[in-house]
Design a protein around this motif. Structure first.
Motif, PDB file in Angstrom:
ATOM      1  N   LEU A 101       0.810  -1.221   0.000  1.00 36.34           N
ATOM      2  CA  LEU A 101       0.000   0.000   0.000  1.00 36.34           C
ATOM      3  C   LEU A 101       0.844   1.273   0.000  1.00 36.34           C
ATOM      4  N   GLN A 102       2.155   1.121   0.122  1.00 39.22           N
ATOM      5  CA  GLN A 102       3.021   2.292   0.156  1.00 39.22           C
ATOM      6  C   GLN A 102       3.005   3.008  -1.192  1.00 39.22           C
ATOM      7  N   LYS A 103       3.231   4.316  -1.143  1.00 42.44           N
ATOM      8  CA  LYS A 103       3.179   5.151  -2.347  1.00 42.44           C
ATOM      9  C   LYS A 103       4.503   5.879  -2.528  1.00 42.44           C
ATOM     10  N   GLY A 104       4.763   6.272  -3.773  1.00 44.87           N
ATOM     11  CA  GLY A 104       5.973   7.016  -4.097  1.00 44.87           C
ATOM     12  C   GLY A 104       5.828   8.498  -3.809  1.00 44.87           C
ATOM     13  N   PHE A 105       6.951   9.170  -3.785  1.00 46.12           N
ATOM     14  CA  PHE A 105       6.971  10.603  -3.502  1.00 46.12           C
ATOM     15  C   PHE A 105       6.569  11.404  -4.739  1.00 46.12           C
ATOM     16  N   VAL A 106       6.142  12.647  -4.489  1.00 45.39           N
ATOM     17  CA  VAL A 106       5.739  13.519  -5.593  1.00 45.39           C
ATOM     18  C   VAL A 106       6.888  14.440  -5.976  1.00 45.39           C
ATOM     19  N   SER A 107       6.884  14.828  -7.228  1.00 44.25           N
ATOM     20  CA  SER A 107       7.873  15.783  -7.732  1.00 44.25           C
ATOM     21  C   SER A 107       7.168  16.704  -8.716  1.00 44.25           C
ATOM     22  N   LYS A 108       7.815  17.792  -9.051  1.00 49.83           N
ATOM     23  CA  LYS A 108       7.233  18.747 -10.001  1.00 49.83           C
ATOM     24  C   LYS A 108       6.928  18.079 -11.340  1.00 49.83           C
ATOM     25  N   GLU A 109       7.808  17.210 -11.757  1.00 47.24           N
ATOM     26  CA  GLU A 109       7.681  16.599 -13.067  1.00 47.24           C
ATOM     27  C   GLU A 109       6.548  15.567 -13.132  1.00 47.24           C
ATOM     28  N   HIS A 110       6.233  14.940 -12.012  1.00 47.43           N
ATOM     29  CA  HIS A 110       5.293  13.814 -12.026  1.00 47.43           C
ATOM     30  C   HIS A 110       4.072  14.021 -11.139  1.00 47.43           C
ATOM     31  N   ILE A 111       3.781  15.244 -10.757  1.00 47.44           N
ATOM     32  CA  ILE A 111       2.703  15.501  -9.801  1.00 47.44           C
ATOM     33  C   ILE A 111       1.340  15.029 -10.322  1.00 47.44           C
ATOM     34  N   LYS A 112       1.060  15.223 -11.604  1.00 44.45           N
ATOM     35  CA  LYS A 112      -0.238  14.806 -12.152  1.00 44.45           C
ATOM     36  C   LYS A 112      -0.355  13.288 -12.222  1.00 44.45           C
ATOM     37  N   ASP A 113       0.740  12.621 -12.546  1.00 39.36           N
ATOM     38  CA  ASP A 113       0.720  11.150 -12.539  1.00 39.36           C
ATOM     39  C   ASP A 113       0.494  10.634 -11.118  1.00 39.36           C
ATOM     40  N   GLN A 114       1.142  11.272 -10.155  1.00 36.43           N
ATOM     41  CA  GLN A 114       0.983  10.863  -8.768  1.00 36.43           C
ATOM     42  C   GLN A 114      -0.448  11.077  -8.279  1.00 36.43           C
ATOM     43  N   LEU A 115      -1.078  12.153  -8.724  1.00 39.52           N
ATOM     44  CA  LEU A 115      -2.468  12.400  -8.322  1.00 39.52           C
ATOM     45  C   LEU A 115      -3.349  11.243  -8.774  1.00 39.52           C
ATOM     46  N   ALA A 116      -3.129  10.748  -9.975  1.00 37.14           N
ATOM     47  CA  ALA A 116      -3.920   9.619 -10.478  1.00 37.14           C
ATOM     48  C   ALA A 116      -3.735   8.379  -9.607  1.00 37.14           C
ATOM     49  N   ARG A 117      -2.553   8.197  -9.040  1.00 36.70           N
ATOM     50  CA  ARG A 117      -2.292   7.033  -8.170  1.00 36.70           C
ATOM     51  C   ARG A 117      -2.942   7.182  -6.798  1.00 36.70           C
TER      52      ARG A 117
END
Length: 119
Positions: A101-117
């Protein structure tokens, strides 16, 4: 001397003899057995969220707000916003009951992809 088990058995037998079990609601119908463990069922009925799920919702809302800010302002967002979210993600990853259930960190480059996760 009668022990409590014998007393309970006798009380139940008397209740059954008097017809107490003939008109039960749902008689003859399949039992509705909730899935999952009993504790989760009780917590769900009580509308209780474990702390890690509350934090998950808070992180999702933080990421969503940051994406909206990026889309609306079209200006540079400070690293401190990302660091704050990543601190919460680190805390979340330590709290979850299962490493899957752990999640990856967010970055400027991937913030929208992370939101989907997170949604």
């Amino acid at each position: 001397m009668m022990n409590s088990r014998d007393w309970m058995d006798e009380a139940f037998a008397n209740y059954e003899k008097q017809g107490g079990l003939k008109e039960l609601s749902g008689k003859g119908k399949p039992l509705d057995v909730p899935s999952g463990d009993a504790l989760s069922g009780v917590l769900k009925e009580a509308n209780y969220l474990p702390a890690w799920l509350e934090l998950q919702h808070a992180i999702r809302n933080q990421i969503r707000a940051l994406v909206q800010q990026i889309d609306q302002d079209k200006q540079e967002i400070g690293e401190d916003k990302f660091e704050q979210i990543n601190r919460n993600i680190r805390k979340y990853n330590q709290m979850v009951p299962n490493p899957l259930l752990q999640k990856g960190f967010v970055s400027k480059e991937h913030i929208k992809d992370q939101l989907a996760r997170w949604e």
